[in-house]
Scaffold this active site. Sequence first.
Site, short mmCIF file in Angstrom:
data_model
loop_
_atom_site.label_atom_id
_atom_site.label_comp_id
_atom_site.label_asym_id
_atom_site.label_seq_id
_atom_site.Cartn_x
_atom_site.Cartn_y
_atom_site.Cartn_z
N GLU A 136 0.81 -1.21 0.00
CA GLU A 136 0.00 0.00 0.00
C GLU A 136 0.85 1.27 0.00
OE1 GLU A 136 -4.09 -1.43 2.21
OE2 GLU A 136 -2.29 -1.29 3.45
N ASP B 233 -12.34 -3.77 -3.41
CA ASP B 233 -13.35 -4.83 -3.52
C ASP B 233 -14.66 -4.28 -2.99
OD1 ASP B 233 -13.70 -5.75 -0.49
OD2 ASP B 233 -11.58 -5.36 -0.81
#
Length: 255
Positions: free
Chosen positions: A15, A221
Amino acid sequence: MTSGPLGIVAALHEEIADLLAEMAPGARVEHIGMRDYHVGTLHGQDCVIVLARIGKVAAAATTTALIHRFGVSEIVFTGLAGGLAHGLAVGDMVIADTLVQHDLDASPLFPRFEVPLLGRATFDTDPSLREALAQAARDWLSEAMPNHVAPEVRSELRMTSPRVHIGQIASGDQFISSAREVARLREALPQTLAVEMEGAAVAQICHEYGVPFAVMRTLSDSADDAAHVDFPRFLRDVASVYSHGILTRFLQRRS
Ligand code: ADE
């Protein structure tokens, strides 16, 4: 006027990998409590970048160390989240205006979601940090993202025209990956846009210490039955590119 460095936190290496690599040449690393704190300069700003690891306890411990040991005067958390609200899509960004712990329930002693003894369930982010992040995110999505994420990756991940949303993020020690859980959370916290596992813990610690903070999340998601497939793909191919592009703009505009 800020006095200490800016703390930049993510849960996982992917990330924040590109930003870490950019700061690495002149940075020093302090290893405390199983975490590496990278202390250096990025675009003229003193920064401490750290991987918090996953979950609320990990995030709270890391945030406390950032404040105590490194004297950060502001904190920005970046990473991925699952989309909860209708109309959000993979690749969209959510910048938190407020955060709540969706798995905190000390009822009947305290109202559901309320943090015992703090008398509140939600914690607000700093308005100027979140506005600066939202502007950097909007600009990056419209100007640069298409050049940094390959068309085949975008089409595989069903990223059409990503947008920036500002709203509530809910955190809990749970990876949400079923339609049933999504329905349960939507009913309990109807104003929540996205779910993740750290932001509200950072928010509580920053509230307790009076440190301004912001949380920005890219939706990897939809927290549904496909979440466990979509999340690692997004993490591998897109997460770091987003964080690097947006935080670079954010830092450049502050210096
Ligand atoms: N981070 C990214 N996707 C998530 C999900 N579905 N649940 C919790 N945290 C997440």
